[in-house]
Design a protein around this motif. Structure first.
Motif, mmCIF file in Angstrom:
data_model
loop_
_atom_site.group_PDB
_atom_site.id
_atom_site.type_symbol
_atom_site.label_atom_id
_atom_site.label_comp_id
_atom_site.label_asym_id
_atom_site.label_seq_id
_atom_site.Cartn_x
_atom_site.Cartn_y
_atom_site.Cartn_z
ATOM 1 N N SER A 5 11.637 -12.734 -1.015
ATOM 2 C CA SER A 5 11.377 -13.340 -2.133
ATOM 3 C C SER A 5 10.050 -13.634 -2.489
ATOM 4 C CB SER A 5 12.288 -14.639 -2.518
ATOM 5 O OG SER A 5 11.893 -15.803 -1.500
ATOM 6 N N ALA A 6 9.178 -13.877 -1.690
ATOM 7 C CA ALA A 6 7.905 -14.333 -1.591
ATOM 8 C C ALA A 6 7.029 -13.193 -2.338
ATOM 9 C CB ALA A 6 7.169 -14.829 -0.363
ATOM 10 N N ALA A 7 6.242 -13.488 -3.130
ATOM 11 C CA ALA A 7 5.255 -12.459 -3.784
ATOM 12 C C ALA A 7 4.170 -12.021 -2.837
ATOM 13 C CB ALA A 7 4.718 -13.026 -5.168
ATOM 14 N N LEU A 8 3.828 -10.710 -2.951
ATOM 15 C CA LEU A 8 2.637 -10.418 -2.026
ATOM 16 C C LEU A 8 1.263 -10.975 -2.593
ATOM 17 C CD1 LEU A 8 3.673 -6.745 -1.456
ATOM 18 C CD2 LEU A 8 3.770 -8.416 0.038
ATOM 19 N N PRO A 9 0.104 -11.357 -1.808
ATOM 20 C CA PRO A 9 -1.058 -11.630 -2.272
ATOM 21 C C PRO A 9 -1.681 -10.327 -2.768
ATOM 22 C CG PRO A 9 -1.229 -11.471 0.149
ATOM 23 C CD PRO A 9 0.392 -11.314 -0.374
ATOM 24 N N LEU A 10 -2.079 -10.574 -4.003
ATOM 25 C CA LEU A 10 -2.628 -9.155 -4.695
ATOM 26 C C LEU A 10 -4.133 -9.229 -5.000
ATOM 27 C CD1 LEU A 10 0.251 -8.692 -7.228
ATOM 28 C CD2 LEU A 10 0.069 -7.717 -4.935
ATOM 29 N N ASP A 11 -5.019 -8.378 -4.841
ATOM 30 C CA ASP A 11 -6.201 -8.142 -5.099
ATOM 31 C C ASP A 11 -6.264 -7.184 -6.404
ATOM 32 O OD1 ASP A 11 -6.196 -5.651 -4.169
ATOM 33 O OD2 ASP A 11 -7.112 -6.093 -2.386
ATOM 34 N N ARG A 12 -7.476 -7.063 -6.926
ATOM 35 C CA ARG A 12 -7.511 -6.437 -8.130
ATOM 36 C C ARG A 12 -7.190 -5.008 -7.989
ATOM 37 N NH1 ARG A 12 -12.806 -7.366 -11.416
ATOM 38 N NH2 ARG A 12 -12.120 -5.813 -12.855
ATOM 39 N N ARG A 13 -7.577 -4.237 -6.687
ATOM 40 C CA ARG A 13 -7.381 -2.879 -6.429
ATOM 41 C C ARG A 13 -5.725 -2.761 -6.543
ATOM 42 N NH1 ARG A 13 -6.792 0.025 -1.928
ATOM 43 N NH2 ARG A 13 -7.308 2.383 -1.857
ATOM 44 N N ARG A 14 -5.040 -3.466 -5.683
ATOM 45 C CA ARG A 14 -3.640 -3.643 -5.459
ATOM 46 C C ARG A 14 -2.765 -3.591 -6.944
ATOM 47 N NH1 ARG A 14 0.667 -1.809 -2.530
ATOM 48 N NH2 ARG A 14 2.221 -3.367 -2.648
ATOM 49 N N MET A 15 -3.392 -4.565 -7.765
ATOM 50 C CA MET A 15 -2.846 -4.741 -9.179
ATOM 51 C C MET A 15 -2.926 -3.295 -9.854
ATOM 52 S SD MET A 15 -1.226 -7.525 -9.382
ATOM 53 C CE MET A 15 -1.018 -7.347 -11.385
ATOM 54 N N PHE A 16 -4.274 -2.768 -9.697
ATOM 55 C CA PHE A 16 -4.428 -1.452 -10.494
ATOM 56 C C PHE A 16 -3.358 -0.393 -9.782
ATOM 57 C CE2 PHE A 16 -6.126 2.818 -10.849
ATOM 58 C CZ PHE A 16 -6.537 2.799 -12.002
ATOM 59 N N GLN A 17 -3.238 -0.321 -8.570
ATOM 60 C CA GLN A 17 -2.165 0.574 -7.774
ATOM 61 C C GLN A 17 -0.914 0.454 -8.351
ATOM 62 O OE1 GLN A 17 -3.167 -0.520 -3.678
ATOM 63 N NE2 GLN A 17 -4.448 1.341 -3.567
ATOM 64 N N SER A 132 3.663 -0.137 1.861
ATOM 65 C CA SER A 132 2.243 -0.618 1.653
ATOM 66 C C SER A 132 1.623 0.369 2.751
ATOM 67 C CB SER A 132 2.127 -2.102 2.256
ATOM 68 O OG SER A 132 2.230 -2.051 3.531
ATOM 69 N N PRO A 133 0.261 0.177 2.454
ATOM 70 C CA PRO A 133 -0.398 1.347 3.451
ATOM 71 C C PRO A 133 -0.324 1.061 4.803
ATOM 72 C CG PRO A 133 -2.257 0.446 1.779
ATOM 73 C CD PRO A 133 -0.905 -0.142 1.461
ATOM 74 N N GLU A 134 0.197 -0.070 5.242
ATOM 75 C CA GLU A 134 0.532 -0.334 6.595
ATOM 76 C C GLU A 134 2.187 -0.061 6.833
ATOM 77 O OE1 GLU A 134 -1.056 -2.695 4.796
ATOM 78 O OE2 GLU A 134 -2.774 -1.882 5.455
ATOM 79 N N TRP A 148 8.007 9.907 -3.338
ATOM 80 C CA TRP A 148 6.918 10.363 -2.643
ATOM 81 C C TRP A 148 5.543 10.026 -3.542
ATOM 82 C CZ3 TRP A 148 8.661 16.151 -1.458
ATOM 83 C CH2 TRP A 148 9.505 16.318 -0.959
ATOM 84 N N MET A 149 5.811 10.435 -5.075
ATOM 85 C CA MET A 149 4.863 10.147 -5.862
ATOM 86 C C MET A 149 4.250 8.543 -5.773
ATOM 87 S SD MET A 149 6.478 12.208 -9.059
ATOM 88 C CE MET A 149 5.551 11.223 -10.338
ATOM 89 N N VAL A 150 5.299 7.586 -5.972
ATOM 90 C CA VAL A 150 4.684 6.372 -6.079
ATOM 91 C C VAL A 150 4.074 5.902 -4.687
ATOM 92 C CG1 VAL A 150 5.571 4.083 -6.534
ATOM 93 C CG2 VAL A 150 6.636 6.002 -7.644
ATOM 94 N N ALA A 151 4.754 6.380 -3.544
ATOM 95 C CA ALA A 151 3.963 6.155 -2.350
ATOM 96 C C ALA A 151 2.391 6.415 -2.235
ATOM 97 C CB ALA A 151 4.959 6.579 -1.293
ATOM 98 N N GLY A 152 2.450 7.434 -2.971
ATOM 99 C CA GLY A 152 0.870 7.919 -3.102
ATOM 100 C C GLY A 152 0.133 7.154 -3.631
ATOM 101 N N ILE A 154 0.046 4.026 -4.243
ATOM 102 C CA ILE A 154 0.003 2.767 -3.664
ATOM 103 C C ILE A 154 -0.558 3.028 -2.175
ATOM 104 C CG2 ILE A 154 1.479 1.688 -4.850
ATOM 105 C CD1 ILE A 154 3.151 1.475 -2.342
ATOM 106 N N GLY A 155 -1.049 4.370 -1.632
ATOM 107 C CA GLY A 155 -1.545 4.624 -0.517
ATOM 108 C C GLY A 155 -0.580 4.371 0.807
ATOM 109 N N ALA A 156 0.618 4.270 0.625
ATOM 110 C CA ALA A 156 1.780 4.206 1.628
ATOM 111 C C ALA A 156 1.863 5.615 2.165
ATOM 112 C CB ALA A 156 3.074 3.526 1.171
ATOM 113 N N PRO A 157 2.060 5.743 3.556
ATOM 114 C CA PRO A 157 2.220 6.834 4.270
ATOM 115 C C PRO A 157 3.694 7.412 3.961
ATOM 116 C CG PRO A 157 2.006 5.156 5.695
ATOM 117 C CD PRO A 157 1.599 4.537 4.562
#
Length: 389
Positions: A5-17, A132-134, A148-152, A154-157
């Protein structure tokens, strides 16, 4: 139980993704997904998606996995009555009524059920929420590529695992081996584009064997065509499982846009964390009313399944007898192997007034054929020999 339930910490790049990824959920047309082989991730627009399945007037539509008939009569009547009340947002509590209907049918709490405008948005949001990327995504290949498209975005493998050769089921052990530390494992059952079923025992195995903080996304958009078991027991047991359903297929409501996610409330919160659930509240009242009424006529949905099965098996036998192998299917589609590149054959059918489905990069000689009405499939069969002469 992991707290999601906890929200992820977000930077501006993550919000754009995230904004880019969730924006794709409004652009899921077949044309937008059919990028040429080797092309980088598609960048569909809402406009292109709206025209993704556009065909010439009079063309038989065997290309979009739509059902050939509209909603059941009770659903149409309920939608018509709701139109007159649609000057208000939800005057009769249609959203709550649908939630209660689904919760009762599926024997889950009402807080486990969230309606959406189709199932594309929660699918995209699951990738954003749990990858996530990790922490990557694991899916089958071929399958419905939106994840697949959405993972691409946000940079997720992404790990794409071929279907099991013996029965075209998801190879769940190979999926876990492909990324033992993934954030999301995605199973479409029956699968799109093959219509093949993955045994429930395999799905249960993956739910128990995957990392304790991973999520299994079980897309059951085509379940009612098959009569197969749902994974709902996994949700009832409190496991990290999100089930997606849609009214776009056998319920005949593709143009009305209505779907569901069914999961624990903390998992649902991850799907809604970036807009506070606003999209789940802004739903068309006629579609909500139609969905509820349709669920109360499951006898008619069962009759649709039986007719679809008969028509599908008749078509499969015709193609097989003429040397065009088809994969076993439990849905409203067939994957046929023409033994030659599928793209020119698709164009030849369109010239004859029949729009058939696309191929997938992993299978360039195969086309997906949506099962239409018995009369439409008779015309398709009569056209096969003319197209391939």
């Amino acid at each position: 139980m992991t707290d999601f339930s906890a929200a992820l910490p977000l930077d501006r790049r993550r919000m754009f993704q995230i904004a880019a990824a969730l924006g794709t959920s409004a652009a899921l047309g077949e044309r937008a997904l059919a990028a040429p082989a080797g092309q980088a991730g598609p960048q569909p627009s809402a406009a292109s998606a709206a025209n993704g399945l556009k065909v010439a007037p009079g063309t038989i539509r065997l290309n979009g996995n739509e059902y050939w008939e509209g909603p059941v009569d009770d659903g149409t009547d309920a939608a018509r009555a709701a139109v007159a009340r649609s000057n208000y947002y939800d005057p009769a509590g249609e959203r709550d009524a649908l939630i209660e209907t689904v919760a009762t049918m599926e024997q889950v709490g009402a807080d486990h059920v969230v309606p959406w405008a189709g199932s594309g948005s929660p699918l995209a949001r699951a990738v954003v929420g749990f990858c996530s990327p990790e922490r990557g995504l694991v899916t089958a290949d071929p399958t419905f590529e939106v994840a697949w498209m959405v993972a691409g975005y946000i940079g997720a493998p992404v790990a794409k695992v071929p279907l099991r050769a013996s029965d075209q089921a998801h190879d769940v052990r190979a999926m876990l081996a492909a990324n033992p530390h993934a954030g999301l494992y995605h199973i479409c059952n029956p699968n799109n584009p093959t219509g093949s079923l993955t045994p429930m025992a395999d799905i249960v195995w993956l739910a128990n064997a995957m990392p304790k903080d991973a999520v299994l996304l079980l897309d059951e958009a085509y379940l009612h065509f098959s009569g197969a078991a749902s994974g709902m027991d996994l949700v009832r047991q409190g496991q990290n499982v999100v089930i997606l359903r849609t009214f776009s297929k056998i319920f005949g409501m593709a143009g009305m846009r209505m779907g569901l996610s069914i999961a624990r409330p903390d998992l649902q919160a991850k799907l809604m964390q970036y807009d506070g659930g606003i999209q789940t509240l802004q739903l068309p009242v006629p579609a909500l009313a139609c969905a509820s009424a349709s669920l109360r006529r499951m006898d008619q949905i069962t009759a649709r399944r039986e007719q679809n099965t008969q028509t599908r098996e008749k078509t499969a036998a015709f193609l097989t007898q003429r040397g065009f192998p088809v994969l076993p299917s439990a849905a409203n589609m067939l994957m046929v192997d023409w033994g030659r590149p599928a793209a020119p054959i698709k164009a030849a059918f369109e010239a004859k007034g029949i729009a058939i489905g696309r191929s997938w990069p992993i299978w360039p000689t195969r086309s997906r054929i949506t099962i239409g009405s018995p009369q439409e499939m008779d015309r398709f069969c009569n056209t096969v020999e003319r197209v391939l002469a």
